[in-house]
Design a protein around this motif. Structure first.
Motif, PDB file in Angstrom:
ATOM      1  N   HIS A  36      19.872 -27.900  16.412  1.00  0.00           N
ATOM      2  CA  HIS A  36      18.994 -28.863  17.085  1.00  0.00           C
ATOM      3  C   HIS A  36      19.661 -30.228  17.176  1.00  0.00           C
ATOM      4  CE1 HIS A  36      15.659 -31.751  17.506  1.00  0.00           C
ATOM      5  NE2 HIS A  36      15.134 -30.805  18.268  1.00  0.00           N
ATOM      6  N   VAL A  37      20.236 -30.678  16.082  1.00  0.00           N
ATOM      7  CA  VAL A  37      20.911 -31.983  16.078  1.00  0.00           C
ATOM      8  C   VAL A  37      22.070 -31.978  17.082  1.00  0.00           C
ATOM      9  CG1 VAL A  37      22.296 -33.584  14.681  1.00  0.00           C
ATOM     10  CG2 VAL A  37      20.226 -32.540  13.715  1.00  0.00           C
ATOM     11  N   LEU A  38      22.824 -30.897  17.104  1.00  0.00           N
ATOM     12  CA  LEU A  38      23.970 -30.819  18.003  1.00  0.00           C
ATOM     13  C   LEU A  38      23.564 -30.663  19.471  1.00  0.00           C
ATOM     14  CD1 LEU A  38      26.245 -28.449  15.899  1.00  0.00           C
ATOM     15  CD2 LEU A  38      26.607 -30.905  16.311  1.00  0.00           C
ATOM     16  N   GLY A  39      22.468 -29.960  19.711  1.00  0.00           N
ATOM     17  CA  GLY A  39      22.124 -29.606  21.080  1.00  0.00           C
ATOM     18  C   GLY A  39      20.977 -30.350  21.705  1.00  0.00           C
ATOM     19  N   GLN A  40      20.404 -31.304  21.004  1.00  0.00           N
ATOM     20  CA  GLN A  40      19.184 -31.923  21.516  1.00  0.00           C
ATOM     21  C   GLN A  40      19.398 -32.750  22.780  1.00  0.00           C
ATOM     22  OE1 GLN A  40      18.970 -35.218  18.107  1.00  0.00           O
ATOM     23  NE2 GLN A  40      17.053 -35.001  19.164  1.00  0.00           N
ATOM     24  N   ARG A  41      20.616 -33.089  23.126  1.00  0.00           N
ATOM     25  CA  ARG A  41      20.872 -33.857  24.355  1.00  0.00           C
ATOM     26  C   ARG A  41      21.093 -32.955  25.571  1.00  0.00           C
ATOM     27  NH1 ARG A  41      19.013 -38.903  24.230  1.00  0.00           N
ATOM     28  NH2 ARG A  41      19.438 -39.796  22.213  1.00  0.00           N
ATOM     29  N   ARG A  42      21.060 -31.661  25.374  1.00  0.00           N
ATOM     30  CA  ARG A  42      21.192 -30.694  26.462  1.00  0.00           C
ATOM     31  C   ARG A  42      19.874 -29.932  26.561  1.00  0.00           C
ATOM     32  NH1 ARG A  42      25.224 -33.168  26.685  1.00  0.00           N
ATOM     33  NH2 ARG A  42      27.381 -32.583  26.583  1.00  0.00           N
ATOM     34  N   LEU A  43      19.166 -30.077  27.646  1.00  0.00           N
ATOM     35  CA  LEU A  43      17.819 -29.513  27.773  1.00  0.00           C
ATOM     36  C   LEU A  43      17.781 -28.019  27.460  1.00  0.00           C
ATOM     37  CD1 LEU A  43      14.828 -29.692  28.479  1.00  0.00           C
ATOM     38  CD2 LEU A  43      15.463 -29.462  30.894  1.00  0.00           C
ATOM     39  N   GLY A  44      18.671 -27.250  28.021  1.00  0.00           N
ATOM     40  CA  GLY A  44      18.669 -25.811  27.778  1.00  0.00           C
ATOM     41  C   GLY A  44      18.890 -25.458  26.317  1.00  0.00           C
ATOM     42  N   TRP A  45      19.865 -26.103  25.722  1.00  0.00           N
ATOM     43  CA  TRP A  45      20.149 -25.855  24.307  1.00  0.00           C
ATOM     44  C   TRP A  45      18.961 -26.270  23.454  1.00  0.00           C
ATOM     45  CZ3 TRP A  45      25.716 -28.055  23.195  1.00  0.00           C
ATOM     46  CH2 TRP A  45      26.658 -27.356  23.979  1.00  0.00           C
ATOM     47  N   HIS A  46      18.424 -27.431  23.746  1.00  0.00           N
ATOM     48  CA  HIS A  46      17.312 -27.994  22.983  1.00  0.00           C
ATOM     49  C   HIS A  46      16.111 -27.044  23.023  1.00  0.00           C
ATOM     50  CE1 HIS A  46      14.845 -31.966  22.311  1.00  0.00           C
ATOM     51  NE2 HIS A  46      14.729 -31.132  21.294  1.00  0.00           N
ATOM     52  N   PHE A  47      15.753 -26.619  24.208  1.00  0.00           N
ATOM     53  CA  PHE A  47      14.615 -25.724  24.390  1.00  0.00           C
ATOM     54  C   PHE A  47      14.850 -24.396  23.671  1.00  0.00           C
ATOM     55  CE2 PHE A  47      11.433 -23.321  26.796  1.00  0.00           C
ATOM     56  CZ  PHE A  47      10.399 -24.247  26.870  1.00  0.00           C
ATOM     57  N   HIS A  48      16.061 -23.870  23.793  1.00  0.00           N
ATOM     58  CA  HIS A  48      16.417 -22.589  23.157  1.00  0.00           C
ATOM     59  C   HIS A  48      16.255 -22.657  21.626  1.00  0.00           C
ATOM     60  CE1 HIS A  48      18.365 -18.670  23.070  1.00  0.00           C
ATOM     61  NE2 HIS A  48      19.114 -19.114  22.079  1.00  0.00           N
ATOM     62  N   VAL A  49      16.693 -23.755  21.043  1.00  0.00           N
ATOM     63  CA  VAL A  49      16.566 -23.908  19.585  1.00  0.00           C
ATOM     64  C   VAL A  49      15.090 -23.928  19.182  1.00  0.00           C
ATOM     65  CG1 VAL A  49      16.950 -25.470  17.629  1.00  0.00           C
ATOM     66  CG2 VAL A  49      18.797 -25.026  19.250  1.00  0.00           C
ATOM     67  N   HIS A  50      14.266 -24.651  19.938  1.00  0.00           N
ATOM     68  CA  HIS A  50      12.841 -24.679  19.598  1.00  0.00           C
ATOM     69  C   HIS A  50      12.190 -23.294  19.751  1.00  0.00           C
ATOM     70  CE1 HIS A  50      12.233 -28.779  18.467  1.00  0.00           C
ATOM     71  NE2 HIS A  50      12.835 -29.221  19.565  1.00  0.00           N
ATOM     72  N   LEU A  51      12.627 -22.509  20.712  1.00  0.00           N
ATOM     73  CA  LEU A  51      12.114 -21.137  20.828  1.00  0.00           C
ATOM     74  C   LEU A  51      12.463 -20.318  19.588  1.00  0.00           C
ATOM     75  CD1 LEU A  51      12.822 -20.258  24.563  1.00  0.00           C
ATOM     76  CD2 LEU A  51      10.572 -20.505  23.471  1.00  0.00           C
ATOM     77  N   TRP A  52      13.687 -20.476  19.109  1.00  0.00           N
ATOM     78  CA  TRP A  52      14.088 -19.772  17.891  1.00  0.00           C
ATOM     79  C   TRP A  52      13.301 -20.267  16.669  1.00  0.00           C
ATOM     80  CZ3 TRP A  52      16.358 -15.600  16.123  1.00  0.00           C
ATOM     81  CH2 TRP A  52      17.120 -14.835  17.001  1.00  0.00           C
ATOM     82  N   MET A  53      13.086 -21.576  16.596  1.00  0.00           N
ATOM     83  CA  MET A  53      12.291 -22.123  15.485  1.00  0.00           C
ATOM     84  C   MET A  53      10.871 -21.567  15.530  1.00  0.00           C
ATOM     85  SD  MET A  53      13.511 -26.077  15.237  1.00  0.00           S
ATOM     86  CE  MET A  53      14.922 -26.522  14.229  1.00  0.00           C
ATOM     87  N   LEU A  54      10.315 -21.442  16.716  1.00  0.00           N
ATOM     88  CA  LEU A  54       8.999 -20.837  16.878  1.00  0.00           C
ATOM     89  C   LEU A  54       9.013 -19.393  16.388  1.00  0.00           C
ATOM     90  CD1 LEU A  54       6.084 -20.791  18.028  1.00  0.00           C
ATOM     91  CD2 LEU A  54       7.099 -20.210  20.251  1.00  0.00           C
ATOM     92  N   ARG A  55      10.039 -18.684  16.749  1.00  0.00           N
ATOM     93  CA  ARG A  55      10.171 -17.274  16.333  1.00  0.00           C
ATOM     94  C   ARG A  55      10.207 -17.153  14.804  1.00  0.00           C
ATOM     95  NH1 ARG A  55      15.011 -13.302  18.526  1.00  0.00           N
ATOM     96  NH2 ARG A  55      14.011 -11.362  17.894  1.00  0.00           N
ATOM     97  N   VAL A  56      10.982 -18.003  14.158  1.00  0.00           N
ATOM     98  CA  VAL A  56      11.065 -17.976  12.694  1.00  0.00           C
ATOM     99  C   VAL A  56       9.700 -18.326  12.092  1.00  0.00           C
ATOM    100  CG1 VAL A  56      12.097 -19.057  10.654  1.00  0.00           C
ATOM    101  CG2 VAL A  56      13.548 -18.430  12.598  1.00  0.00           C
ATOM    102  N   GLY A  57       9.063 -19.363  12.608  1.00  0.00           N
ATOM    103  CA  GLY A  57       7.741 -19.742  12.113  1.00  0.00           C
ATOM    104  C   GLY A  57       6.727 -18.617  12.272  1.00  0.00           C
ATOM    105  N   TRP A  58       6.791 -17.924  13.391  1.00  0.00           N
ATOM    106  CA  TRP A  58       5.866 -16.812  13.654  1.00  0.00           C
ATOM    107  C   TRP A  58       6.058 -15.693  12.628  1.00  0.00           C
ATOM    108  CZ3 TRP A  58       1.790 -16.259  16.819  1.00  0.00           C
ATOM    109  CH2 TRP A  58       1.279 -14.983  16.995  1.00  0.00           C
ATOM    110  N   VAL A  59       7.303 -15.308  12.396  1.00  0.00           N
ATOM    111  CA  VAL A  59       7.591 -14.222  11.451  1.00  0.00           C
ATOM    112  C   VAL A  59       7.203 -14.615  10.029  1.00  0.00           C
ATOM    113  CG1 VAL A  59       9.455 -12.868  10.397  1.00  0.00           C
ATOM    114  CG2 VAL A  59       9.340 -13.126  12.881  1.00  0.00           C
ATOM    115  N   LYS A  60       7.384 -15.880   9.683  1.00  0.00           N
ATOM    116  CA  LYS A  60       7.002 -16.355   8.348  1.00  0.00           C
ATOM    117  C   LYS A  60       5.500 -16.571   8.225  1.00  0.00           C
ATOM    118  CE  LYS A  60       9.543 -19.310   6.155  1.00  0.00           C
ATOM    119  NZ  LYS A  60      10.317 -20.506   5.778  1.00  0.00           N
TER     120      LYS A  60
END
Length: 119
Positions: A36-60
């Motif tokens: 997230h820190v590395l990719g937050q200035r690139r919209l696609g990367w930023h959005f992709h990381v948040h989708l993965w964070m959502l996925r981890v939160g969902w499973v937990k």
């Protein structure tokens, strides 16, 4: 964008996925925070990381994280449109979506190679 940033971002995502597959969700999330820190200035990367964070939160079954990530997914395009992205923010629901944070030394070395327009 330099190859170093792209490689560092990809390495963090790969590490997150590897930990995900092995059921090490906390370790996966740590790598997602770095991505997230590395990719937050690139919209696609930023959005992709948040989708993965959502996925981890969902499973937990972490409702705070799920709601926080849904909120961040909603806010991400607006942050990019307005240029209001808090540098260093790790992206998890445990911190304000608007709070700049210190960047870890290893990540700062990669980010330092870019002009302010790239960051």
């Amino acid at each position: 964008m330099t190859m170093a940033l792209q490689q560092a971002f990809a390495a963090e995502l790969d590490a997150a996925r590897d930990n995900w597959r092995q059921g090490r969700l906390d370790a996966a999330f740590t790598h997602l925070e770095n991505a997230h820190v590395l990719g937050q200035r690139r919209l696609g990367w930023h959005f992709h990381v948040h989708l993965w964070m959502l996925r981890v939160g969902w499973v937990k079954r972490d409702s705070r994280e799920v709601l926080g990530q849904l909120w961040r997914l909603f806010l991400t395009p607006f942050g990019h449109l307005t240029g209001r992205l808090p540098i260093g923010n790790t992206g998890g629901a445990n911190v304000s979506a608007f709070k700049p944070m210190p960047v870890r030394k290893e990540l700062e070395e990669v980010l330092r190679e870019h002009s302010p327009l790239d960051r």
